[in-house]
Design an enzyme around this catalytic site. Sequence first.
Site, PDB file in Angstrom:
ATOM      1  N   SER A 117       0.829  -1.214   0.000  1.00 55.59           N
ATOM      2  CA  SER A 117       0.000   0.000   0.000  1.00 55.59           C
ATOM      3  C   SER A 117       0.854   1.250   0.000  1.00 55.59           C
ATOM      4  CB  SER A 117      -0.857   0.055   1.261  1.00 55.59           C
ATOM      5  OG  SER A 117      -1.798  -0.953   1.281  1.00 55.59           O
ATOM      6  N   HIS A 138      -2.452  -3.741  -6.493  1.00 53.61           N
ATOM      7  CA  HIS A 138      -2.927  -3.279  -5.182  1.00 53.61           C
ATOM      8  C   HIS A 138      -4.422  -3.547  -5.036  1.00 53.61           C
ATOM      9  CE1 HIS A 138      -3.908   0.101  -2.191  1.00 53.61           C
ATOM     10  NE2 HIS A 138      -3.267  -0.834  -1.534  1.00 53.61           N
ATOM     11  N   GLU A 150      -5.513  -1.650  -8.366  1.00 50.40           N
ATOM     12  CA  GLU A 150      -4.612  -0.678  -8.998  1.00 50.40           C
ATOM     13  C   GLU A 150      -3.400  -1.445  -9.542  1.00 50.40           C
ATOM     14  OE1 GLU A 150      -5.570   3.312  -6.357  1.00 50.40           O
ATOM     15  OE2 GLU A 150      -4.109   1.916  -5.571  1.00 50.40           O
ATOM     16  N   ASN A 188      -5.522   5.957  -2.318  1.00 50.74           N
ATOM     17  CA  ASN A 188      -5.051   6.422  -1.006  1.00 50.74           C
ATOM     18  C   ASN A 188      -4.528   7.856  -1.063  1.00 50.74           C
ATOM     19  OD1 ASN A 188      -5.798   4.102   0.277  1.00 50.74           O
ATOM     20  ND2 ASN A 188      -3.777   3.150   0.200  1.00 50.74           N
TER      21      ASN A 188
HETATM   22  P1  NAI Z   1      -1.496  -9.422   7.723  1.00 47.35           P
HETATM   23  O1  NAI Z   1      -0.657  -9.075   8.886  1.00 47.35           O
HETATM   24  O2  NAI Z   1      -2.944  -9.733   7.935  1.00 47.35           O
HETATM   25  O3  NAI Z   1      -0.851 -10.673   6.942  1.00 47.35           O
HETATM   26  C1  NAI Z   1       0.505 -10.763   6.603  1.00 47.35           C
HETATM   27  C2  NAI Z   1       0.884 -12.230   6.556  1.00 47.35           C
HETATM   28  O4  NAI Z   1       2.169 -12.338   5.972  1.00 47.35           O
HETATM   29  C3  NAI Z   1       0.944 -12.901   7.924  1.00 47.35           C
HETATM   30  O5  NAI Z   1       0.176 -14.092   7.915  1.00 47.35           O
HETATM   31  C4  NAI Z   1       2.433 -13.205   8.097  1.00 47.35           C
HETATM   32  O6  NAI Z   1       2.675 -14.399   8.833  1.00 47.35           O
HETATM   33  C5  NAI Z   1       2.892 -13.347   6.674  1.00 47.35           C
HETATM   34  N1  NAI Z   1       4.318 -13.097   6.444  1.00 47.35           N
HETATM   35  C6  NAI Z   1       5.107 -12.138   6.978  1.00 47.35           C
HETATM   36  N2  NAI Z   1       6.361 -12.227   6.481  1.00 47.35           N
HETATM   37  C7  NAI Z   1       6.351 -13.261   5.585  1.00 47.35           C
HETATM   38  C8  NAI Z   1       7.320 -13.835   4.715  1.00 47.35           C
HETATM   39  N3  NAI Z   1       8.565 -13.366   4.661  1.00 47.35           N
HETATM   40  N4  NAI Z   1       6.948 -14.862   3.927  1.00 47.35           N
HETATM   41  C9  NAI Z   1       5.690 -15.343   3.963  1.00 47.35           C
HETATM   42  N5  NAI Z   1       4.734 -14.849   4.777  1.00 47.35           N
HETATM   43  C10 NAI Z   1       5.058 -13.821   5.566  1.00 47.35           C
HETATM   44  O7  NAI Z   1      -1.315  -8.201   6.685  1.00 47.35           O
HETATM   45  P2  NAI Z   1      -2.319  -7.680   5.555  1.00 47.35           P
HETATM   46  O8  NAI Z   1      -3.209  -6.638   6.125  1.00 47.35           O
HETATM   47  O9  NAI Z   1      -2.895  -8.827   4.843  1.00 47.35           O
HETATM   48  O10 NAI Z   1      -1.295  -6.885   4.606  1.00 47.35           O
HETATM   49  C11 NAI Z   1      -0.404  -7.552   3.767  1.00 47.35           C
HETATM   50  C12 NAI Z   1       0.098  -6.612   2.694  1.00 47.35           C
HETATM   51  O11 NAI Z   1      -1.018  -6.077   1.972  1.00 47.35           O
HETATM   52  C13 NAI Z   1       0.885  -5.414   3.220  1.00 47.35           C
HETATM   53  O12 NAI Z   1       1.876  -5.093   2.282  1.00 47.35           O
HETATM   54  C14 NAI Z   1      -0.185  -4.325   3.255  1.00 47.35           C
HETATM   55  O13 NAI Z   1       0.376  -3.034   3.151  1.00 47.35           O
HETATM   56  C15 NAI Z   1      -0.990  -4.653   2.025  1.00 47.35           C
HETATM   57  N6  NAI Z   1      -2.371  -4.181   1.994  1.00 47.35           N
HETATM   58  C16 NAI Z   1      -3.178  -4.260   3.105  1.00 47.35           C
HETATM   59  C17 NAI Z   1      -4.485  -3.808   3.049  1.00 47.35           C
HETATM   60  C18 NAI Z   1      -5.381  -3.913   4.243  1.00 47.35           C
HETATM   61  O14 NAI Z   1      -6.448  -3.265   4.251  1.00 47.35           O
HETATM   62  N7  NAI Z   1      -5.043  -4.681   5.269  1.00 47.35           N
HETATM   63  C19 NAI Z   1      -5.051  -3.251   1.812  1.00 47.35           C
HETATM   64  C20 NAI Z   1      -4.151  -3.301   0.679  1.00 47.35           C
HETATM   65  C21 NAI Z   1      -2.853  -3.705   0.806  1.00 47.35           C
END
Ligand code: NAI
Length: 367
Positions: A117, A138, A150, A188
């Site tokens: 993001s 995205h 996106e 955003n």
């Molecule tokens: P989250 O914390 O719910 O999930 C992240 C997952 O990645 C966790 O299960 C973690 O164990 C895993 N992880 C961490 N390091 C890892 C690695 N090296 N290899 C494999 N797995 C790994 O986070 P979320 O909210 O799903 O966000 C993930 C990405 O998506 C971030 O880059 C965030 O900026 C982006 N994003 C999030 C949005 C949201 O509303 N939450 C919207 C759009 C993008």
Amino acid sequence: MTTIAVIGLGTMGLGIAQTYAAAGFSVLATDAVVAARDSALTRLRDTLAPRVAAGKLSEADLGALIARITVVSGPEAMAAADLTIEAVVEKIEVKRALFAALEAVVAPDAVLATNTSSLSVAAMTEGLAHPERMLGLHFFNPAPVMKLVELVAQPATSEAALARARRLTETAGKTVIACPDRPGFIVNRCARPFYGEALAMLEEGRSASEIDAAMLAAGYRLGPFALIDLIGADINLAATEGLAAAMGNHPRYHVFEALRRQVASGDLGRKTGRGFLHPDRPGPAPADAGAITARIEAALVNEAAWLLSEGGTTREGIDTALKLGLNFPRGPFEVGGTPRATLAALAAAAPPHLRGRYDPAPGLESL
Ligand code: NAI
């Protein structure tokens, strides 16, 4: 058979895996945490159970969807992927290491995509042998529901990689909008004035209820304060601060004290039971509702015009992105009116440190 690989099975990754599996793609999925891998398909089943109960998804289709997702031990087991999408923690070193591991196993033309993001997609190509296949996809939360994706090109991204990512994601039912590798991409970034002007007016003595009521009267589904309450004031503050820093603390991204105070108070919105407005609803629209709307929309138009002037997107793309990503009733370029005159009046009335917020974008004259 086209294979999509998803890395990171948290909020976004699991939703992205579901999205492509629902469209019939074969999905390889992994997470660094064993418990996240082991629980992924159960969590997905639990998420979809209400749809099955409501008769919107058959048990057979649910079973078929889940059967298309294979949870694997790590990137080394993702050699078959045509498109890989990472949704791991928002840390550039972690994402770079992951892409290096993926690049070592996937085919030379496999696309590497990030769901970041707030990080620069170009910065993620460092150390890659084939930066031309790196791009951003995205998604919005919840990924299976939100139509918008996106598509972010960085300077080295090839047309072939963009075309493949677009085709596969459109096949999965999404509206894919091209955008430049600029902080906040489209949604955003262009959303900032929606909150910013509302917070400015709050600091000037207007109430959150009046401001939200004015925007509801103008056709918006949620007012700025109801939207902050929904997202969480802390999340909104982090996004605002991140963009302000990335844009050199330009006054257009000013972080208003009213937002900082709200976060410090602990009343973050729905998740804490109280926010700027929540649990209340906005009252009646004030007599000057039109002026409130004109101010917020003029700032929205201006931010969109600034982004447009930087290249890499179109008016239609920005309009569509804001309608799908934020549920806006119209895109900034569909607003009409005289944003330039409104901006001039706002600049004249603004305190010196905020005057630059209202500098008109190049090309605003012709809107
Ligand atoms: P989250 O914390 O719910 O999930 C992240 C997952 O990645 C966790 O299960 C973690 O164990 C895993 N992880 C961490 N390091 C890892 C690695 N090296 N290899 C494999 N797995 C790994 O986070 P979320 O909210 O799903 O966000 C993930 C990405 O998506 C971030 O880059 C965030 O900026 C982006 N994003 C999030 C949005 C949201 O509303 N939450 C919207 C759009 C993008």
